[in-house]
Design a protein around this motif. Structure first.
Motif, PDB file in Angstrom:
ATOM      1  N   PRO A 182       2.671  87.847  41.423  1.00 49.65           N
ATOM      2  CA  PRO A 182       3.605  88.944  41.146  1.00 49.65           C
ATOM      3  C   PRO A 182       2.995  89.865  40.087  1.00 49.65           C
ATOM      4  N   VAL A 183       3.107  91.166  40.324  1.00 45.27           N
ATOM      5  CA  VAL A 183       2.557  92.147  39.393  1.00 45.27           C
ATOM      6  C   VAL A 183       3.583  92.360  38.293  1.00 45.27           C
ATOM      7  N   GLU A 184       3.188  92.029  37.045  1.00 44.98           N
ATOM      8  CA  GLU A 184       4.121  92.104  35.933  1.00 44.98           C
ATOM      9  C   GLU A 184       3.409  92.639  34.698  1.00 44.98           C
ATOM     10  N   TRP A 185       4.119  93.494  33.964  1.00 46.13           N
ATOM     11  CA  TRP A 185       3.594  94.077  32.728  1.00 46.13           C
ATOM     12  C   TRP A 185       4.673  94.047  31.669  1.00 46.13           C
ATOM     13  N   SER A 186       4.296  93.601  30.475  1.00 45.39           N
ATOM     14  CA  SER A 186       5.216  93.580  29.336  1.00 45.39           C
ATOM     15  C   SER A 186       4.565  94.256  28.141  1.00 45.39           C
ATOM     16  N   VAL A 187       5.360  95.078  27.446  1.00 46.47           N
ATOM     17  CA  VAL A 187       4.908  95.755  26.236  1.00 46.47           C
ATOM     18  C   VAL A 187       5.903  95.447  25.127  1.00 46.47           C
ATOM     19  N   GLY A 188       5.403  94.881  24.018  1.00 43.43           N
ATOM     20  CA  GLY A 188       6.250  94.549  22.886  1.00 43.43           C
ATOM     21  C   GLY A 188       6.149  95.601  21.796  1.00 43.43           C
ATOM     22  N   PHE A 189       7.253  95.820  21.099  1.00 47.65           N
ATOM     23  CA  PHE A 189       7.311  96.812  20.022  1.00 47.65           C
ATOM     24  C   PHE A 189       7.967  96.241  18.781  1.00 47.65           C
ATOM     25  N   ALA A 190       7.481  96.683  17.623  1.00 44.27           N
ATOM     26  CA  ALA A 190       8.236  96.571  16.388  1.00 44.27           C
ATOM     27  C   ALA A 190       8.986  97.895  16.308  1.00 44.27           C
ATOM     28  N   THR A 191      10.304  97.820  16.255  1.00 46.44           N
ATOM     29  CA  THR A 191      11.105  99.037  16.311  1.00 46.44           C
ATOM     30  C   THR A 191      11.100  99.753  14.961  1.00 46.44           C
ATOM     31  N   ALA A 192      11.633 100.946  14.954  1.00 48.13           N
ATOM     32  CA  ALA A 192      11.722 101.722  13.716  1.00 48.13           C
ATOM     33  C   ALA A 192      12.592 101.015  12.679  1.00 48.13           C
ATOM     34  N   ALA A 193      13.530 100.181  13.128  1.00 45.41           N
ATOM     35  CA  ALA A 193      14.414  99.443  12.218  1.00 45.41           C
ATOM     36  C   ALA A 193      13.900  98.028  11.955  1.00 45.41           C
ATOM     37  N   ASP A 194      12.610  97.792  12.200  1.00 48.67           N
ATOM     38  CA  ASP A 194      11.953  96.499  11.951  1.00 48.67           C
ATOM     39  C   ASP A 194      12.542  95.343  12.751  1.00 48.67           C
ATOM     40  N   SER A 195      12.902  95.609  13.985  1.00 46.67           N
ATOM     41  CA  SER A 195      13.317  94.561  14.903  1.00 46.67           C
ATOM     42  C   SER A 195      12.261  94.451  15.995  1.00 46.67           C
ATOM     43  N   HIS A 196      12.552  93.630  16.990  1.00 50.40           N
ATOM     44  CA  HIS A 196      11.617  93.435  18.091  1.00 50.40           C
ATOM     45  C   HIS A 196      12.276  93.848  19.405  1.00 50.40           C
ATOM     46  N   ALA A 197      11.530  94.571  20.227  1.00 52.79           N
ATOM     47  CA  ALA A 197      12.003  94.935  21.567  1.00 52.79           C
ATOM     48  C   ALA A 197      10.821  94.852  22.524  1.00 52.79           C
ATOM     49  N   MET A 198      11.101  94.474  23.766  1.00 52.32           N
ATOM     50  CA  MET A 198      10.050  94.354  24.763  1.00 52.32           C
ATOM     51  C   MET A 198      10.510  94.982  26.070  1.00 52.32           C
ATOM     52  N   PHE A 199       9.585  95.684  26.715  1.00 52.17           N
ATOM     53  CA  PHE A 199       9.835  96.252  28.037  1.00 52.17           C
ATOM     54  C   PHE A 199       9.004  95.467  29.040  1.00 52.17           C
ATOM     55  N   THR A 200       9.654  95.012  30.115  1.00 51.67           N
ATOM     56  CA  THR A 200       8.969  94.287  31.180  1.00 51.67           C
ATOM     57  C   THR A 200       9.341  94.904  32.508  1.00 51.67           C
ATOM     58  N   GLN A 201       8.334  95.057  33.388  1.00 50.91           N
ATOM     59  CA  GLN A 201       8.606  95.421  34.775  1.00 50.91           C
ATOM     60  C   GLN A 201       7.823  94.470  35.658  1.00 50.91           C
ATOM     61  N   SER A 202       8.481  94.014  36.723  1.00 50.81           N
ATOM     62  CA  SER A 202       7.884  92.985  37.560  1.00 50.81           C
ATOM     63  C   SER A 202       8.401  93.088  38.984  1.00 50.81           C
ATOM     64  N   ASP A 203       7.518  92.717  39.932  1.00 46.26           N
ATOM     65  CA  ASP A 203       7.960  92.639  41.321  1.00 46.26           C
ATOM     66  C   ASP A 203       8.201  91.190  41.740  1.00 46.26           C
ATOM     67  N   ALA A 204       8.281  90.268  40.776  1.00 41.77           N
ATOM     68  CA  ALA A 204       8.627  88.877  41.055  1.00 41.77           C
ATOM     69  C   ALA A 204      10.103  88.806  41.436  1.00 41.77           C
ATOM     70  N   ASP A 205      10.548  87.626  41.813  1.00 38.79           N
ATOM     71  CA  ASP A 205      11.949  87.412  42.155  1.00 38.79           C
ATOM     72  C   ASP A 205      12.834  87.894  41.003  1.00 38.79           C
ATOM     73  N   PRO A 206      13.750  88.833  41.269  1.00 33.43           N
ATOM     74  CA  PRO A 206      14.570  89.400  40.187  1.00 33.43           C
ATOM     75  C   PRO A 206      15.313  88.348  39.364  1.00 33.43           C
ATOM     76  N   GLU A 207      15.842  87.322  40.009  1.00 31.98           N
ATOM     77  CA  GLU A 207      16.579  86.293  39.270  1.00 31.98           C
ATOM     78  C   GLU A 207      15.667  85.557  38.295  1.00 31.98           C
ATOM     79  N   GLN A 208      14.428  85.311  38.716  1.00 31.08           N
ATOM     80  CA  GLN A 208      13.458  84.632  37.851  1.00 31.08           C
ATOM     81  C   GLN A 208      13.079  85.523  36.665  1.00 31.08           C
ATOM     82  N   VAL A 209      12.842  86.802  36.929  1.00 38.61           N
ATOM     83  CA  VAL A 209      12.486  87.738  35.864  1.00 38.61           C
ATOM     84  C   VAL A 209      13.608  87.817  34.839  1.00 38.61           C
ATOM     85  N   VAL A 210      14.838  87.958  35.321  1.00 36.78           N
ATOM     86  CA  VAL A 210      15.992  88.065  34.422  1.00 36.78           C
ATOM     87  C   VAL A 210      16.152  86.779  33.616  1.00 36.78           C
ATOM     88  N   ALA A 211      16.045  85.633  34.270  1.00 41.35           N
ATOM     89  CA  ALA A 211      16.201  84.360  33.556  1.00 41.35           C
ATOM     90  C   ALA A 211      15.161  84.203  32.451  1.00 41.35           C
TER      91      ALA A 211
END
Length: 190
Positions: free
Chosen positions: A84-113
């Protein structure tokens, strides 16, 4: 008779030892004070986005470069094009928290879990003209957008408004050159 006194020798040894320890503590304090600014390692995620654009069978989105201008620091980029083609990018936010963006063509239920962890769906949130599923727990949140052939997840310990800001900051990347599915562009007639 010798003027040697065991008690004065012990005090002298203690004084020397204490002086050495104080010197070490002062050196450590100096080093710490000169390095007191937090340094967050930064990565360039654009090369992975370009590779993803060539490998994915779905429209690729990437976080806008404007996020870094707003104080967001990209800290990680992980790309998998075998399986499955998957890419994740992690960020330290402006408020010093953590956020990540992921996009994937794997099984949606598996990605969400995998990405929402133990958070439970609590409703939807409108972001960028689309309804994203909203997941929340005490220390984790996620926004999920299920599209044909790809699942997008914005997750992390950041507050909902920051997660929504990241989701809104996603932009479509141009289709890879030579892509047979791309629509031919119309040229203006002169």
């Amino acid at each position: 008779m010798s003027e040697y006194s065991r008690s004065s020798a012990t005090f002298k040894n203690y004084a020397i030892s204490l002086g050495i320890l104080v010197g070490i503590v002062l050196i450590m304090a100096f080093v710490v004070s000169t390095r007191s600014g937090e340094h967050i390692p930064t990565v360039d995620y654009r090369p992975d986005a370009d590779v993803l654009g060539e490998a994915a069978d779905y429209p690729v989105r990437a976080p806008s470069a404007e996020l870094t201008d707003e104080g967001w620091t990209p800290t990680s980029s992980t790309l998998n094009v075998s399986g499955p083609v998957e890419w994740s990018v992690g960020f330290a936010t402006a408020a010093d928290s953590h956020a990540m963006f992921t996009q994937s063509d794997a099984d949606p239920e598996q990605v969400v879990a995998e990405r929402v962890k133990e958070a439970e769906q609590v409703g939807t949130v409108a972001v960028g003209g689309r309804e994203w599923e909203h997941y929340d727990s005490e220390d984790w949140g996620a926004l999920v957008l299920r599209e044909e052939g790809v699942t997008l997840v914005v997750s992390g310990s950041a507050e909902l408004d920051e997660l929504a800001h990241l989701a809104e900051g996603l932009e479509d990347l141009p289709a890879a050159e030579g892509d047979g599915d791309a629509e031919p562009s119309e040229s203006p007639e002169g």
